[in-house]
Scaffold this active site. Structure first.
Site, PDB file in Angstrom:
ATOM      1  N   ASP A 187      50.120  28.481  46.180  1.00 53.53           N
ATOM      2  CA  ASP A 187      51.210  29.182  45.492  1.00 53.53           C
ATOM      3  C   ASP A 187      51.741  30.292  46.384  1.00 53.53           C
ATOM      4  O   ASP A 187      51.166  30.584  47.442  1.00 53.53           O
ATOM      5  CB  ASP A 187      50.758  29.717  44.120  1.00 53.53           C
ATOM      6  CG  ASP A 187      49.448  30.504  44.180  1.00 53.53           C
ATOM      7  OD1 ASP A 187      49.036  30.917  45.294  1.00 53.53           O
ATOM      8  OD2 ASP A 187      48.830  30.707  43.122  1.00 53.53           O
TER       9      ASP A 187
ATOM     10  N   ASN B 161      43.282  35.485  33.132  1.00 54.65           N
ATOM     11  CA  ASN B 161      44.008  35.014  31.952  1.00 54.65           C
ATOM     12  C   ASN B 161      43.972  33.489  31.834  1.00 54.65           C
ATOM     13  O   ASN B 161      44.700  32.911  31.041  1.00 54.65           O
ATOM     14  CB  ASN B 161      45.458  35.516  31.989  1.00 54.65           C
ATOM     15  CG  ASN B 161      46.250  34.962  33.170  1.00 54.65           C
ATOM     16  OD1 ASN B 161      45.714  34.206  33.980  1.00 54.65           O
ATOM     17  ND2 ASN B 161      47.514  35.333  33.269  1.00 54.65           N
TER      18      ASN B 161
ATOM     19  N   HIS C 294      44.807  31.361  34.256  1.00 50.51           N
ATOM     20  CA  HIS C 294      45.767  30.630  35.078  1.00 50.51           C
ATOM     21  C   HIS C 294      45.061  29.920  36.235  1.00 50.51           C
ATOM     22  O   HIS C 294      43.964  30.303  36.651  1.00 50.51           O
ATOM     23  CB  HIS C 294      46.913  31.535  35.557  1.00 50.51           C
ATOM     24  CG  HIS C 294      46.588  32.499  36.633  1.00 50.51           C
ATOM     25  ND1 HIS C 294      47.406  33.565  36.951  1.00 50.51           N
ATOM     26  CD2 HIS C 294      45.546  32.587  37.507  1.00 50.51           C
ATOM     27  CE1 HIS C 294      46.877  34.236  37.958  1.00 50.51           C
ATOM     28  NE2 HIS C 294      45.750  33.672  38.303  1.00 50.51           N
TER      29      HIS C 294
ATOM     30  N   GLU D 206      50.782  30.067  34.636  1.00 54.82           N
ATOM     31  CA  GLU D 206      50.360  31.123  33.723  1.00 54.82           C
ATOM     32  C   GLU D 206      50.193  30.589  32.294  1.00 54.82           C
ATOM     33  O   GLU D 206      50.656  29.480  31.983  1.00 54.82           O
ATOM     34  CB  GLU D 206      51.409  32.241  33.724  1.00 54.82           C
ATOM     35  CG  GLU D 206      51.689  32.864  35.095  1.00 54.82           C
ATOM     36  CD  GLU D 206      50.588  33.823  35.559  1.00 54.82           C
ATOM     37  OE1 GLU D 206      49.460  33.776  35.029  1.00 54.82           O
ATOM     38  OE2 GLU D 206      50.868  34.628  36.470  1.00 54.82           O
TER      39      GLU D 206
HETATM   40  P1  PGA Z   1      40.816  36.199  42.046  1.00 53.42           P
HETATM   41  O1  PGA Z   1      42.038  35.516  41.313  1.00 53.42           O
HETATM   42  O2  PGA Z   1      40.202  35.150  42.905  1.00 53.42           O
HETATM   43  O3  PGA Z   1      41.460  37.279  42.855  1.00 53.42           O
HETATM   44  O4  PGA Z   1      39.905  36.694  40.987  1.00 53.42           O
HETATM   45  C1  PGA Z   1      41.905  34.209  40.885  1.00 53.42           C
HETATM   46  C2  PGA Z   1      43.238  33.788  40.391  1.00 53.42           C
HETATM   47  O5  PGA Z   1      43.981  34.635  39.870  1.00 53.42           O
HETATM   48  O6  PGA Z   1      43.564  32.612  40.521  1.00 53.42           O
END
Ligand code: PGA
Length: 245
Positions: free
Chosen positions: A71, A140, A142, A147
């Site tokens: 992404d 969350n 995602h 999202e």
């Molecule tokens: P993080 O984020 O690895 O920084 O915890 C994971 C994500 O948001 O996909």
């Protein structure tokens, strides 16, 4: 429809990153022309730190492999250190010797990010699709920038970022932080032969338990991956601490 539990591997926190790196290195050694999608963020950092050594041990290399970036933010200039392409180069790609045969990223510096999404999918299709998608799990729920509210048929596209994702971007040094991004879609993730969901740390325990045991719902996009036959979840013991026995 199946209720079959996905392949869940739980490692002690101290062994987790090495396990993931060794497994990944073994996979690349066995299939050198792999097309693999990789995330940025804090979760894969220790895995990428361990990967060059694991590749050397496994006599593997990315020299014939394609790495695909999961992404990207919109609105950050090329070269900005918070950009996902810059993060992936810094965290991994620049440390691979030999370099990967191909790196596919979103061309978000052109006029139209929708065109960048189409070009991204075409580039992946032109080399036969994704063999393996490696994902982190957002607080969350995602995956990539898919999202909460993302349906299972969501393609690669432009997305409005959730507040927690915007805050995370600020944490990577983007100020003002981006509010939109582009992401590999759920459709394209589900089309991959294998999906590895990497989860580490106690702060992910509740969302991982909900991903595995709650309803399959667009409100928790990671849950949409649950019936994929090639899903493997690699969690450390802290992240797995709330999964019902
Ligand atoms: P993080 O984020 O690895 O920084 O915890 C994971 C994500 O948001 O996909």
């Amino acid at each position: 429809m199946t209720n079959q539990r996905p392949d869940l591997r739980i490692l002690p926190a101290a062994a987790w990153a090495d396990h993931v790196a060794e497994t990944l290195a073994g996979r690349v050694a066995a299939d050198p022309s792999l097309c693999i999608c990789l995330p940025t963020g804090s979760t894969p950092g220790p895995v990428y730190d361990a990967l060059p050594g694991a590749l050397a041990t496994a006599s593997g290399s990315f020299a014939r492999s394609t790495i695909v970036l999961l992404d990207e933010y919109l609105g950050l200039p090329a070269g900005h250190p918070a950009r996902c392409d810059a993060q992936l180069r810094r965290m991994l790609v620049d440390r691979l010797d030999p370099a990967p045969a191909r790196l596919i990223t979103f061309d978000v510096d052109g006029d139209d990010p929708a065109v960048a999404c189409i070009a991204f999918d075409v580039a992946i299709d032109s080399i036969g699709g994704l063999d393996l998608v490696v994902l982190g799990l957002g607080m969350n729920g995602h995956v990539g920038m898919n999202e909460p509210g993302t349906p299972a048929d969501a393609p690669t596209r432009i997305i409005d970022l959730a507040p927690s994702t915007i805050e995370a971007a600020r944490g990577y040094g983007a100020d003002p932080a981006p509010t939109r991004g582009v992401t590999l879609g759920i459709v394209e993730i589900l089309a991959a032969r294998e999906i590895w969901l990497l989860v580490s740390g106690g702060r992910k325990a509740a969302i991982l338990a909900a991903t595995l045991n709650g309803p399959v719902t667009p409100e928790l996009p990671a849950s949409l991956l649950r019936d994929h036959q090639g899903l493997r979840i690699i969690a450390d013991a802290e992240a797995a601490s709330e999964i019902p026995a």
